[in-house]
Structure formats: C-alpha cells, structure tokens
Motif scaffolding. Structure first.
Motif, PDB file in Angstrom:
ATOM      1  N   VAL A 244      -9.545  93.408 -38.168  1.00  0.00           N
ATOM      2  CA  VAL A 244     -10.567  94.197 -37.463  1.00  0.00           C
ATOM      3  C   VAL A 244     -10.125  95.655 -37.538  1.00  0.00           C
ATOM      4  CG1 VAL A 244     -11.580  94.726 -35.218  1.00  0.00           C
ATOM      5  CG2 VAL A 244     -11.230  92.348 -35.879  1.00  0.00           C
TER       6      VAL A 244
ATOM      7  N   GLU B 260     -11.188 104.158 -23.824  1.00  0.00           N
ATOM      8  CA  GLU B 260     -10.540 103.151 -24.672  1.00  0.00           C
ATOM      9  C   GLU B 260     -10.461 101.838 -23.908  1.00  0.00           C
ATOM     10  OE1 GLU B 260     -10.014 103.126 -27.715  1.00  0.00           O
ATOM     11  OE2 GLU B 260     -10.196 105.255 -28.157  1.00  0.00           O
ATOM     12  N   ASN B 261     -10.409 100.749 -24.649  1.00  0.00           N
ATOM     13  CA  ASN B 261     -10.316  99.401 -24.062  1.00  0.00           C
ATOM     14  C   ASN B 261     -11.441  99.156 -23.059  1.00  0.00           C
ATOM     15  OD1 ASN B 261      -8.081  98.636 -25.561  1.00  0.00           O
ATOM     16  ND2 ASN B 261      -6.665  99.553 -24.103  1.00  0.00           N
TER      17      ASN B 261
ATOM     18  N   ARG C 248     -27.527 102.456 -35.409  1.00  0.00           N
ATOM     19  CA  ARG C 248     -27.582 102.789 -36.844  1.00  0.00           C
ATOM     20  C   ARG C 248     -27.122 101.640 -37.731  1.00  0.00           C
ATOM     21  NH1 ARG C 248     -22.484 107.041 -37.156  1.00  0.00           N
ATOM     22  NH2 ARG C 248     -20.886 105.593 -36.463  1.00  0.00           N
ATOM     23  N   GLY C 249     -26.422 100.665 -37.156  1.00  0.00           N
ATOM     24  CA  GLY C 249     -25.904  99.551 -37.978  1.00  0.00           C
ATOM     25  C   GLY C 249     -26.134  98.232 -37.271  1.00  0.00           C
TER      26      GLY C 249
ATOM     27  N   LEU D   9     -22.381 114.119 -31.223  1.00  0.00           N
ATOM     28  CA  LEU D   9     -23.724 114.137 -30.613  1.00  0.00           C
ATOM     29  C   LEU D   9     -23.680 114.856 -29.267  1.00  0.00           C
ATOM     30  CD1 LEU D   9     -24.947 110.520 -31.504  1.00  0.00           C
ATOM     31  CD2 LEU D   9     -25.928 112.656 -32.337  1.00  0.00           C
TER      32      LEU D   9
ATOM     33  N   ILE E 179     -28.113 105.537 -26.755  1.00  0.00           N
ATOM     34  CA  ILE E 179     -27.721 105.711 -28.163  1.00  0.00           C
ATOM     35  C   ILE E 179     -26.459 104.906 -28.414  1.00  0.00           C
ATOM     36  CG2 ILE E 179     -27.102 107.361 -29.963  1.00  0.00           C
ATOM     37  CD1 ILE E 179     -28.829 109.364 -28.388  1.00  0.00           C
TER      38      ILE E 179
ATOM     39  N   GLY F 213     -21.104  96.205 -33.993  1.00  0.00           N
ATOM     40  CA  GLY F 213     -20.471  96.103 -35.309  1.00  0.00           C
ATOM     41  C   GLY F 213     -19.403  97.147 -35.570  1.00  0.00           C
TER      42      GLY F 213
ATOM     43  N   SER G  24     -16.858  97.402 -31.176  1.00  0.00           N
ATOM     44  CA  SER G  24     -17.015  96.116 -30.466  1.00  0.00           C
ATOM     45  C   SER G  24     -17.007  94.939 -31.437  1.00  0.00           C
ATOM     46  CB  SER G  24     -18.332  96.114 -29.686  1.00  0.00           C
ATOM     47  OG  SER G  24     -18.425  97.220 -28.837  1.00  0.00           O
TER      48      SER G  24
ATOM     49  N   PHE H 158     -31.005 102.893 -29.508  1.00  0.00           N
ATOM     50  CA  PHE H 158     -30.931 103.230 -30.934  1.00  0.00           C
ATOM     51  C   PHE H 158     -29.605 102.757 -31.526  1.00  0.00           C
ATOM     52  CE2 PHE H 158     -33.969 106.278 -29.233  1.00  0.00           C
ATOM     53  CZ  PHE H 158     -34.986 106.218 -30.187  1.00  0.00           C
TER      54      PHE H 158
ATOM     55  N   ALA I 201     -23.779 106.430 -25.801  1.00  0.00           N
ATOM     56  CA  ALA I 201     -22.733 105.398 -25.849  1.00  0.00           C
ATOM     57  C   ALA I 201     -22.479 105.053 -27.305  1.00  0.00           C
ATOM     58  CB  ALA I 201     -23.190 104.162 -25.071  1.00  0.00           C
ATOM     59  N   ALA I 202     -22.231 106.099 -28.105  1.00  0.00           N
ATOM     60  CA  ALA I 202     -22.160 105.933 -29.561  1.00  0.00           C
ATOM     61  C   ALA I 202     -20.736 105.718 -30.057  1.00  0.00           C
ATOM     62  CB  ALA I 202     -22.807 107.129 -30.243  1.00  0.00           C
TER      63      ALA I 202
HETATM   64  C1  FAD Z   1      -8.933  95.991 -32.773  1.00  0.00           C
HETATM   65  C2  FAD Z   1      -9.415  96.308 -31.404  1.00  0.00           C
HETATM   66  C3  FAD Z   1      -8.779  95.755 -30.303  1.00  0.00           C
HETATM   67  C4  FAD Z   1      -9.236  96.035 -29.022  1.00  0.00           C
HETATM   68  N1  FAD Z   1      -8.654  95.426 -27.959  1.00  0.00           N
HETATM   69  C5  FAD Z   1      -9.229  95.530 -26.739  1.00  0.00           C
HETATM   70  C6  FAD Z   1      -8.789  94.725 -25.673  1.00  0.00           C
HETATM   71  O1  FAD Z   1      -7.880  93.922 -25.841  1.00  0.00           O
HETATM   72  N2  FAD Z   1      -9.422  94.831 -24.470  1.00  0.00           N
HETATM   73  C7  FAD Z   1     -10.464  95.686 -24.280  1.00  0.00           C
HETATM   74  O2  FAD Z   1     -11.007  95.723 -23.182  1.00  0.00           O
HETATM   75  N3  FAD Z   1     -10.897  96.484 -25.276  1.00  0.00           N
HETATM   76  C8  FAD Z   1     -10.301  96.406 -26.501  1.00  0.00           C
HETATM   77  N4  FAD Z   1     -10.761  97.160 -27.538  1.00  0.00           N
HETATM   78  C9  FAD Z   1     -11.688  98.247 -27.272  1.00  0.00           C
HETATM   79  C10 FAD Z   1     -13.116  97.799 -27.068  1.00  0.00           C
HETATM   80  O3  FAD Z   1     -13.471  96.826 -28.018  1.00  0.00           O
HETATM   81  C11 FAD Z   1     -13.968  99.058 -27.220  1.00  0.00           C
HETATM   82  O4  FAD Z   1     -13.551 100.040 -26.263  1.00  0.00           O
HETATM   83  C12 FAD Z   1     -15.441  98.760 -26.964  1.00  0.00           C
HETATM   84  O5  FAD Z   1     -15.884  97.712 -27.783  1.00  0.00           O
HETATM   85  C13 FAD Z   1     -16.219 100.046 -27.247  1.00  0.00           C
HETATM   86  O6  FAD Z   1     -17.588  99.786 -27.141  1.00  0.00           O
HETATM   87  P1  FAD Z   1     -18.615 100.990 -27.316  1.00  0.00           P
HETATM   88  O7  FAD Z   1     -19.938 100.420 -27.047  1.00  0.00           O
HETATM   89  O8  FAD Z   1     -18.146 102.164 -26.538  1.00  0.00           O
HETATM   90  O9  FAD Z   1     -18.436 101.454 -28.841  1.00  0.00           O
HETATM   91  P2  FAD Z   1     -19.000 100.771 -30.174  1.00  0.00           P
HETATM   92  O10 FAD Z   1     -18.881  99.301 -30.112  1.00  0.00           O
HETATM   93  O11 FAD Z   1     -18.380 101.474 -31.320  1.00  0.00           O
HETATM   94  O12 FAD Z   1     -20.554 101.101 -30.095  1.00  0.00           O
HETATM   95  C14 FAD Z   1     -21.098 102.324 -30.488  1.00  0.00           C
HETATM   96  C15 FAD Z   1     -22.334 101.993 -31.300  1.00  0.00           C
HETATM   97  O13 FAD Z   1     -23.029 103.204 -31.545  1.00  0.00           O
HETATM   98  C16 FAD Z   1     -23.581 103.143 -32.828  1.00  0.00           C
HETATM   99  N5  FAD Z   1     -23.817 104.504 -33.267  1.00  0.00           N
HETATM  100  C17 FAD Z   1     -22.889 105.473 -33.462  1.00  0.00           C
HETATM  101  N6  FAD Z   1     -23.469 106.604 -33.851  1.00  0.00           N
HETATM  102  C18 FAD Z   1     -24.795 106.366 -33.877  1.00  0.00           C
HETATM  103  C19 FAD Z   1     -25.917 107.162 -34.203  1.00  0.00           C
HETATM  104  N7  FAD Z   1     -25.773 108.435 -34.575  1.00  0.00           N
HETATM  105  N8  FAD Z   1     -27.143 106.590 -34.152  1.00  0.00           N
HETATM  106  C20 FAD Z   1     -27.299 105.289 -33.778  1.00  0.00           C
HETATM  107  N9  FAD Z   1     -26.269 104.491 -33.477  1.00  0.00           N
HETATM  108  C21 FAD Z   1     -25.025 105.031 -33.511  1.00  0.00           C
HETATM  109  C22 FAD Z   1     -22.507 102.440 -33.641  1.00  0.00           C
HETATM  110  O14 FAD Z   1     -23.037 101.872 -34.827  1.00  0.00           O
HETATM  111  C23 FAD Z   1     -21.999 101.405 -32.652  1.00  0.00           C
HETATM  112  O15 FAD Z   1     -22.648 100.156 -32.799  1.00  0.00           O
HETATM  113  C24 FAD Z   1     -10.322  96.918 -28.827  1.00  0.00           C
HETATM  114  C25 FAD Z   1     -10.966  97.470 -29.934  1.00  0.00           C
HETATM  115  C26 FAD Z   1     -10.539  97.147 -31.202  1.00  0.00           C
HETATM  116  C27 FAD Z   1     -11.303  97.675 -32.370  1.00  0.00           C
END
Ligand code: FAD
Length: 347
Positions: A291, A317-318, A31-32, A191, A6, A36, A39, A29, A183-184
């Motif tokens: 961002v 985080e990160n 949602r967007g 969830l 997810i 986006g 990440s 799965f 992994a939402a």
């Molecule tokens: C400005 C900024 C700077 C950063 N700097 C760094 C850095 O320098 N170094 C580093 O390593 N990391 C950095 N990070 C952090 C890193 O980018 C994030 O920790 C990482 O991208 C998280 O990925 P993720 O897949 O966990 O979350 P996300 O990318 O948020 O993915 C979760 C996905 O789940 C989807 N989703 C949520 N709920 C549902 C649902 N109910 N049904 C279907 N889909 C759903 C969302 O649409 C989303 O696409 C930074 C982040 C930001 C925003």
C-alpha cells in the motif's frame, strides 16, 4: 444550504454520509476511486492508545460511533483483540490513557499475553485491550453504498470564495455552494491555498508491505507499534488471516518528496525486508501486497480543522481510526457554520 465535499476518502465519505443522514443537499466530488488514495487497502490499526489524553478521548468517541456503523453494516468493522505499544516511551502513552480513564496495562518481555511474530525484548509493553484491526474494506463498502447517489466523478481544479458562497470548478463544470468541506487528503493543501487557507503542503513517500506469516499458533494482540533494533519506528498488524502488514519510517534522504516515488519505494522495500529478516522470525520475507501513500511531512497523530468563510478544511495523519467522529463533527460544523472544537485541535 447546498454543500460540496471535496474528496471521497474515508473523511469525505464519513462527512457526506452524516450530512445525507441529516437530510442535507450534498455533493461529494472525487477524481478517482472512492477511498483509493490514503484510505486504500483492506486494514488499519485502531487504538485508544495515544500520547495525549484528548486523542484517547477522541478514539473513545470514535469507537462508539463505529458501533453505529457496525449496526448499519451488520458486521464488525473493528476486530478488537488488542493493540500493543512497545518501547521506552510507553509510560507517556500509559499516563495519557490513565488521565483519559482508558483501560490498559503494562507487561514485561516474557509476558504470556504477547504472542507477536517475534519475542519482545522491550522492557515494557503497553496493552490496549480495546484496540485492534479496522476492516477498511467493510467501511469502504458501507460508505460508498450510503453515499453512492451523492458522489460525482469529477476532478476539482479550483475554488473561488465570494460573498455569495464558494464556486467549485471541476473538469466538467462550475457550481456554487453555500459550504465546502475540503477533505482531499494529500491534495488539500493546494486547494485550500486558493481560498487563502494554509494547510500543510509538504509530502513524503510511504509504503506498507504485507508478508505471509509462518506462525501456526494465533498471533495476538494483532496490532503492534514498536521501534526496530536499529531505531526505526514501525507499525504492524494482522491484515488478513495468515498475513502480517509492516510499515516503517525512514529519514528524508530516503523518502523525501524530491527523492521520487520509485527510489523511495525501493528504499522502503529494502529496509522493510531487512527488518523482517532480522527481527520477525515468524514472518516470511516475501512481499505479497503493498500500500503506497503520500503523508504530510512532520504531522503526528491528530485531527486538524481550518475554516475561512464557507470553506472548512480537515487534515491530519492516522485519521481512519477517527473517521466516524470526524464525519459527525464536520457535519455539525457545516450546519452551524463553525469549526469543530471538541478535540481542542481547531485552529
Ligand atoms: C499505509 C498506511 C497505513 C496507515 N495506517 C493507519 C492506521 O493504522 N490507523 C489509522 O487510523 N490510520 C492509518 N492510516 C491513515 C489513514 O488511512 C488516513 O489518514 C485516512 O485514510 C485519510 O483519509 P482522507 O479521506 O483524509 O484522505 P484520502 O483517503 O486520501 O481521501 C482524499 C480523496 O480526495 C480525492 N481528491 C484529491 N484531490 C481531489 C480533487 N482535486 N478533486 C476531486 N477529488 C480529489 C482523492 O482521490 C481521495 O480519494 C494509514 C494510511 C496508510 C496509507
């Protein structure tokens, strides 16, 4: 074994890609737009530098696995020309790197190795020569291409765990899976709670702003973590040629969830512009990109896993800098019905 992931952020896509490579039956799965939310954007900072040896080690593993992704992508995904950490606590970071056997060195304020957008006043800066800038746009291209056929554009509204597996209820349908990787990102908490798993729920607002560089000479190293003269933690890096991206932290009164997105963004924008004007003489105080995301309250660097029955939740985080490692560890944990433990952060 049927598997649902997810979220098609970098964590969900890295996991899906790894499961597909192992011939597993997986649906992701989203949602967007893939990658986006948290990440989103074109770049992040990569570093071996961390405050605990486990995470230095994790970054080292992740770097090796990024190498595999680079071979598949046919281009660099990390532009490794160094990350700098400045401030009073760099000795703690240096100790962690020493313990993990990662190359680094400390330099003083006048060092010719520091060509950052301002002169450094901190007594000590740690140079992590293998750090650098992660090209997120290239990772997005690689992973969405690899996972294209597995991604389903559906919003997951509910999870129900039972003896026969986990039912995923979406905006369109309900399906049962043997294993679910949650992994939402910012939506993981609500969830996870539906299947009796606690992961953090409280969020705040954050934004990073990009500015044109006035510098004509190259900036280097291209990524820098430091504290402003007024004590605000900042991270900054060369996001695209000629541009410098800056993020800084404010207190909960300015960026707490209840403050609201618009007010928090206004406070962050004003504070970042003030900082650039006051302290970064080689950066033009004109915002050209932004961002926005919603991080968890109170979480620092680190990868966290929780499992209950067929649901494995991953959060932290990160996470961008660890993405291929998380993907590999989640795939192992799904196949072995276990919790990743290589980092000692499993709960
Ligand atoms: C400005 C900024 C700077 C950063 N700097 C760094 C850095 O320098 N170094 C580093 O390593 N990391 C950095 N990070 C952090 C890193 O980018 C994030 O920790 C990482 O991208 C998280 O990925 P993720 O897949 O966990 O979350 P996300 O990318 O948020 O993915 C979760 C996905 O789940 C989807 N989703 C949520 N709920 C549902 C649902 N109910 N049904 C279907 N889909 C759903 C969302 O649409 C989303 O696409 C930074 C982040 C930001 C925003």
């Amino acid at each position: 074994m049927s598997i649902a992931v997810i979220g098609a952020g970098v964590v969900g896509l890295a996991t899906t890609s790894e499961l597909l490579a192992r011939g597993m039956d997986v649906t992701c799965f989203e949602r967007g737009a893939p990658m986006g939310e948290r990440s989103v954007g074109e770049s992040r900072i990569f570093r071996y530098a961390h405050q605990v040896p486990d995470l230095v080690e994790a970054a080292r593993h992740a770097r090796l696995l990024f190498g595999d992704w680079e071979k598949a992508a046919g281009q660099d995904l990390i532009e490794a020309v160094g990350t700098v950490v400045s401030g009073d606590d760099v000795h703690g970071w240096a100790d962690a790197m020493t313990e993990a056997g990662a190359e680094h060195f400390l330099v003083g304020p006048g060092s010719a190795q520091l060509r950052l957008p301002t002169s450094i006043t901190a007594q000590h800066s740690l140079i992590d020569p293998a750090g650098g800038v992660i090209r997120v746009d290239r990772i997005r291209e690689l992973l969405t291409d690899r996972c294209r056929d597995a991604i389903r554009s559906e919003h997951v509204h509910g999870l129900e765990a039972g003896p026969e597996g986990v039912t995923v209820h979406t905006s369109h349908s309900s399906h049962r899976y043997d294993q679910v990787v949650l992994a939402a990102g910012a939506a993981t908490g609500p969830l996870a709670a539906q299947v009796g798993l606690y992961t953090p729920l409280a969020l705040h607002h954050h934004a990073r702003f990009t500015f044109p560089l006035r510098a004509t000479a190259p900036i280097g190293p291209p990524a820098w973590i430091t504290t402003s003269a007024s004590g605000l933690p900042t991270y900054q890096h060369s996001s695209t040629p000629g541009h410098w991206a800056v993020g800084l932290e404010l207190g909960p009164e300015a960026i707490g969830w209840t403050v609201g997105r618009d007010a928090a963004l206004a406070a962050l924008e004003a504070a970042t512009l003030d900082y650039v004007r006051a302290e970064l003489e080689l950066v033009e105080p004109r915002i050209v990109d932004r961002v926005y995301c919603t991080p968890y309250d109170g979480l620092a660097d680190g990868i966290h896993y929780r499992r209950r029955g067929g649901v494995l939740a991953v959060y932290g985080e990160n996470l961008m800098k660890f993405a291929p490692l998380i993907g590999r560890d989640c795939a192992d944990a799904v196949i072995n019905v276990s919790i990743p433990s290589s980092l000692g952060h499993a709960q």
